[in-house]
Design a protein around this motif. Structure first.
Motif: not given
Length: 178
Positions: A35-48, A169-171
């Motif tokens: 929910l922050t503007p540092s990266e695109p807003l929306g759904l992300w996944r944490i990839v090992p 990693r952020a995906q």
């Protein structure tokens, strides 16, 4: 209580339980909502991350509970979350690793190369002064983080963070431009 009120109450309880179940499953499945503007807003996944973090990796990281992070939390820069310090993980790009020299002036330079979109702000959005982190070599076991968003609170201000806080990693899964 009428039959309709009772049914409405049951529907509300079931819907709430389902929402909690979906959010819990998403959390433990490694999904996060940015929910922050540092990266695109929306759904992300944490990839090992099965290797050490590298320069240009976009990562999720839990910030440690330091004086800088407590102040950032008090100022509202960090959102509530499940990291040990009680904040949400940050999504940032690694721009320097242990042993690299980071120079902070009007912008950021790593080993003499200027980092794009790295100008420093003297004040935050509410007019409060921002102090840059002093220049120096990234210590062992740490990474220096950056976001190209102009108002991002990143290592320019709080310094390197320990790699032990890296979640992965952020995906992007389902996002929209900032």
């Amino acid at each position: 209580m009428t039959e309709q009120q009772r049914r409405s109450g049951v529907v509300l309880v079931v819907a709430t339980a389902a929402a909690v179940l979906v959010m819990t499953a998403a959390h433990f499945g490694g999904y996060r909502i940015n929910l922050t503007p540092s990266e695109p807003l929306g759904l992300w996944r944490i990839v090992p991350l099965v290797r050490p973090a590298a320069v240009n990796d976009l990562i999720f990281i839990c910030p440690p509970e330091t004086a800088e992070m407590r102040e950032a939390k008090a100022r509202g820069y960090l959102r509530f979350g499940l990291c040990p310090a009680g904040v949400a993980p940050l999504i940032k790009t690694v721009i320097a690793r242990a042993g690299q020299y980071v120079e902070i002036g009007a912008s950021v330079r790593v080993d003499g190369r200027e980092v794009s979109s790295s100008g420093l702000a003297p004040r935050d959005g509410k007019g409060r002064p921002l102090a840059p982190f002093p220049s120096g070599t990234v210590p062992p076991g740490h990474v220096f983080l950056h976001s190209s968003f102009p108002g991002s609170y990143d290592s320019r201000y709080f310094g390197p963070l320990p790699v032990s806080g890296i979640l992965g990693r952020a995906q992007e899964v389902l996002t929209y431009a900032r």
